[in-house]
Each structure stands twice: as C-alpha cells, then as structure tokens.
Design an enzyme around this catalytic site. Structure first.
Site, short mmCIF file in Angstrom:
data_model
loop_
_atom_site.label_atom_id
_atom_site.label_comp_id
_atom_site.label_asym_id
_atom_site.label_seq_id
_atom_site.Cartn_x
_atom_site.Cartn_y
_atom_site.Cartn_z
N ASP A 99 0.69 -1.33 -0.31
CA ASP A 99 0.18 -0.38 0.07
C ASP A 99 0.85 1.26 -0.10
OD1 ASP A 99 -2.13 -1.69 -0.12
OD2 ASP A 99 -2.97 -0.88 2.20
N HIS A 245 3.53 -2.40 3.50
CA HIS A 245 3.94 -0.95 2.48
C HIS A 245 4.67 -0.82 2.09
CE1 HIS A 245 0.79 -0.51 5.45
NE2 HIS A 245 -0.13 0.23 5.10
NI NI Z 1 -2.79 3.06 2.69
#
Ligand code: NI
Length: 341
Positions: A99, A245
């Site tokens: 992400d 992430h």
């Molecule tokens: Ni996010």
C-alpha cells in the site's frame, strides 16, 4: 490604527490556523483507534548510510526517467468480486499486497525482490504518487504485478463527501489505466474504511473489487524486520491477503524473508486477481467433479432399477459357467472307456 489592523490580521490568521488544526485533530480522532489502521504515509526518514545496492538501483534509475506514453483507450476488465479480505482457495496460494506507493526508490527494490523469486505482488497506489512516478508504475505493471487504486491522497472514504470520493477514485483509476493500458479491477480503501454503499459503488461504477486483508504485518509501526517477517509468514494460510507498505525501508528489508519464508511453507505468491481467478477455477472444477459424481450415481441407480427384471436369471447364470468349468477337470470319457464298462 495601523497597529490595530495588524493585530486584527494576526488574530484572524491565528483563528483560522486554530480552526484548521481543530479540523485536523477531528480527522485524526475519527480514525478508528483499534487494529487494522495504517497511518497516512509519513515521509520516510532519509537514512542514507545504507549499503549501496548499486547494480539494480542504477539500472532502475535510468528507467524511472522514462515517462511512459499514455494510452488513450485503456482496456476494461470485469472485477472478480465485491469485498474480499480472504479468498477461499484450497491450493497454497497467497497474495502479498503493498500500500501507499509507489515510492521513488523502495517500490523498484520491492519488485526486484519479487521478480528474483518468481513472486507476484499487488500494489495499491495513491494517485498523487502515481502522478509523480509514472515510469515506476509502468514497470511494475510490465513485470506482471497488479496495480490497484488506494485513492488519490489517502482519504478516509467513508467519511469524505461522495463528490470527493468520486474525484479521487476516478482520477487515480484513469491515470493508472492510461499508464498501464488497463484499468485497475481492484481497489483498497485507506484504513480499510468502507461501507456497503461504497463497496457496491466501487464495483458497479468503477469495475473494482474492494480488497481488504486477513494478515496485517503492521509494518508501518516498525516492529522490527524479524517481527514483520514472522507475522507475514506464520499467519498466512491458503487464500490469505497479506498487507505491507512499500514506502518503508524496513519493509523492503523484510521482503526477501517474507517471500522465501512463504515459499518455504509451500505457498505461491500471486496477485489478488489471480487469487480470485484460482478460487473461481477451483470452484468450477469442484462443481464439475460434483456433477460428474452425480451423473455416475444416477447411472448406477439406473442400472439398479433395471436389474430386478433380470436379477434372477443372471444370478443363476454365474453358477452355470462354474459347472462346465468343473467338467473339464473330470476325466474325459473316451470311446474305450465305454467299451470297458
Ligand atoms: Ni494506506
């Protein structure tokens, strides 16, 4: 008089500032304090004294300077689900999802690692980063990884005005479509914050499934490389969607361990859409096997219903061949034998 105007301006500015601060605080308060919350991407602390991984970085930096030609008419694919946090597959497949990128350096390092191990990832990108790093986006897609929408500026969709949601989603979706040639068919709401209305809207208006996750590494909290690896590897099960992430150096450091750890457990890393396709294929195969089994059962039942008419005769018959079988064992009577008797 001048002093008064000056004071007035200062006061007005500070009041406005306070209001802005209060609004920000309220927004932060609105975020759920429990679990599965990842923060608005904070700028990565630039700790440069890392070992120079020059060969890949050099090569990739060259590429990133290339701005891809934008496609006028991207291809549109049908979404494979509506809201998914885990895909019901039997085979050992998982989806590793990234992400908040793309990040100018870390995203390329991430795909280098994935490519090295024949693994696929899904990248839920912010439009504002896509806009800055179009070359990286094009390369990620060209390497066979999937790209999804994560809004333009990481808004909390379920508390934003619908006009803002539409703008953020359509701008990001259109830009990714024009860079890669294909509109994304997956999206991830920031913070996992969505609603049934939004899920249906994403599906019906934009052709995108809302993808959540069932394994949260909480890598953004920087719990340590070992912890991120063990959380991802040990909690994965067939059909898991793992959340990391690609904007944190520590996550990139953990990535090789995550990939090799999952592969050592026998998992194959595929994209989210591939995972959903595998589930559909398995379900179709299961349905076909079930239909074949039902056909076979029907045929067997039909045979049984036919048998009662001929049951008695065939039942007697098997014994008949046994008798002739015995005959040859008995000494064959020769013409001489008759004579002797
Ligand atoms: Ni996010």
């Amino acid at each position: 008089m001048r002093m008064n105007i000056g004071k007035f301006l200062i006061c007005t500015a500070s009041i406005l500032g306070l209001v802005a601060c209060q609004q920000q605080d309220q927004q932060q308060d609105a975020q759920p304090a429990t679990a599965v919350v990842n923060p608005v991407p904070a700028p990565e602390p630039v700790s440069k004294p890392k070992p120079k991984v020059k060969p890949p970085v050099k090569k990739l930096d060259k590429k990133s300077s290339t701005t891809p030609a934008l496609v006028a008419q991207p291809v549109s694919l049908r979404p494979l689900g509506r809201k998914v946090s885990h895909v019901p597959v039997k085979g050992k497949y998982v989806a590793l999802t990234f992400d908040d990128g793309p990040h100018p350096a870390y995203s390329r390092r991430a795909i280098n690692i994935l490519n090295r191990y024949g693994a696929k990832g899904t990248f839920f990108m912010l439009g504002q980063n896509v806009n800055k790093y179009k070359g990286i986006v094009a390369d990620i897609a060209a390497a066979g990884h999937e790209i999804g929408v994560h809004t333009w500026s990481h808004i909390k969709m379920n508390s934003a005005p619908m006009a803002r949601v539409n703008k953020e989603i359509s701008n990001t979706r259109n830009l990714i479509g024009r860079i890669t040639g294909t509109y994304p068919r997956v999206m991830r709401p920031p913070y996992g914050a969505t609603s049934n209305t939004l899920v249906n809207h994403m599906h019906d208006s934009y052709g995108m499934a809302s993808i959540l996750w069932d394994v949260d590494t909480r890598d953004w909290r920087k719990p340590g490389v070992g912890k991120v690896i063990s959380t991802a590897v040990n909690n994965a099960k067939p059909g898991s969607i793992i959340l990391v992430h690609d904007i944190h150096a520590s996550t990139i450091s953990a990535l090789e361990g995550i990939v090799t750890g999952l592969q050592a457990r026998g998992f194959k890393l595929v994209t989210v859409s591939e995972l959903m396709q595998i589930a559909k294929k398995e379900a179709a195969e299961e349905a076909a096997a079930k239909a074949a089994a039902e056909e076979a059962a029907k045929a067997a039942a039909a045979l049984q219903t036919q048998q009662p008419q001929s049951t008695e005769q065939p039942a007697a018959e098997p014994e008949q061949p046994q008798e002739p079988v015995e005959q040859p064992t008995a000494p064959a009577l020769k013409p001489e034998d008759f004579i002797l008797i």
